[in-house]
Design an enzyme around this catalytic site. Structure first.
Site, PDB file in Angstrom:
ATOM      1  N   CYS A 280      18.530 -40.070  21.878  1.00  6.53           N
ATOM      2  CA  CYS A 280      19.148 -39.783  20.588  1.00  6.53           C
ATOM      3  C   CYS A 280      19.577 -38.318  20.531  1.00  6.53           C
ATOM      4  CB  CYS A 280      18.213 -40.175  19.448  1.00  6.53           C
ATOM      5  SG  CYS A 280      19.060 -40.289  17.842  1.00  6.53           S
TER       6      CYS A 280
ATOM      7  N   HIS B 100      16.117 -45.538  20.649  1.00  9.01           N
ATOM      8  CA  HIS B 100      14.755 -45.008  20.747  1.00  9.01           C
ATOM      9  C   HIS B 100      13.774 -45.980  21.419  1.00  9.01           C
ATOM     10  CE1 HIS B 100      15.198 -41.352  18.275  1.00  9.01           C
ATOM     11  NE2 HIS B 100      16.094 -42.059  17.587  1.00  9.01           N
TER      12      HIS B 100
ATOM     13  N   GLU C 151      11.079 -45.178  22.807  1.00  8.61           N
ATOM     14  CA  GLU C 151       9.706 -44.672  22.663  1.00  8.61           C
ATOM     15  C   GLU C 151       9.002 -45.242  21.437  1.00  8.61           C
ATOM     16  OE1 GLU C 151      11.951 -41.575  20.151  1.00  8.61           O
ATOM     17  OE2 GLU C 151      12.348 -43.145  21.632  1.00  8.61           O
TER      18      GLU C 151
END
Length: 248
Positions: free
Chosen positions: A94, A179, A181
């Site tokens: 990002c 994302h 994560e």
């Protein structure tokens, strides 16, 4: 620093005081990686010599990639030439993808109509990205700006709201707009801290996001592990992991 070979060391750069590696860290730890965590917005320095690292990951953050008045943005922009001129792998997530794109001469900007991606939205593989991305995949986003494609970059995945979703340069520098994560704990922390941002144009409500997580997160997580083993993780580490020993 420890005595690990650089092949086993990852530099993780966070753009907030509370950011955590989440699922990205879970996957990399499984292959024996250890992390050097830096938070330049909190005063941490960034290494000019990248020879001690296999991979650098720059995570997302609430600021714009154009916010040079933010300490973390200014320090990362000053540091990125050292990454580009090294042999280290780079993954920008990002904001991290946007910062690298900006360093390489591409623009980063919001849409003129204010549309965002906050929640689960589809991306699809380009022809170049079909070996790494499925034809369509629901991924987790939280952003209001997008990047243009830097010179020399190859687009690997696209979206309908923000067209450029994943790129690479020479299979070493990677940027993704979404994302991977974000695990359950990270997601709930973001919703608790910034739920009001989900009211922006095209944003999904917290409950819509939770429903999306229940429906799409397992496949998204499986994709990231496959991506990591094919792109990010040194093949010597994969061999050692399969043998149950790390000799590098």
């Amino acid at each position: 620093m420890n005595e690990l070979s650089p092949v086993k060391r990852v530099l993780m750069v966070f753009n907030s005081a509370t950011g955590q590696p989440g699922r990205v860290g879970t996957v990399l730890r499984r292959y024996g990686y250890e992390f050097d965590i830096r938070r330049p917005g909190e005063g941490d320095t960034l290494p000019s010599d990248m020879a001690g690292y296999h991979l650098a990951i720059v995570f997302g953050g609430p600021m714009s990639a154009n916010d040079d008045h933010e300490d973390n943005v200014a320090r990362i922009m000053e540091w990125l030439p050292h990454v580009v001129n090294s042999n280290a792998m780079y993954l920008g997530i990002c904001l991290g993808a946007q910062l690298m794109a900006r360093h390489l001469g591409a623009s980063v900007s919001p849409r003129s109509d204010g549309m965002t991606e906050i929640g689960y939205y589809p991306v699809e593989a380009t022809e170049a990205g079909r070996d790494l991305f499925p034809n369509e995949m629901m991924v987790y986003h939280w952003h209001s700006e997008g990047f243009e494609l830097p010179d020399g970059a190859e687009l690997m995945a696209r979206g309908s709201v923000f067209p450029n979703q994943a790129y690479h340069i020479d299979n070493r520098i990677w940027g993704i707009q979404f994302h991977p994560e974000v695990d359950d704990e990270t997601h709930e922390r973001w919703l608790a801290k910034s739920a009001e941002k989900t009211e922006r144009p095209n944003g999904q409500t917290p409950d819509q996001q939770r429903a999306g997580r229940a429906k799409y997160d397992a496949a998204f997580g499986a994709w990231f592990e496959g991506f990591a083993t094919r792109v990010l993780i040194d093949e010597r580490v994969i061999v050692d992991s399969s043998l149950g020993a790390c000799s590098v």
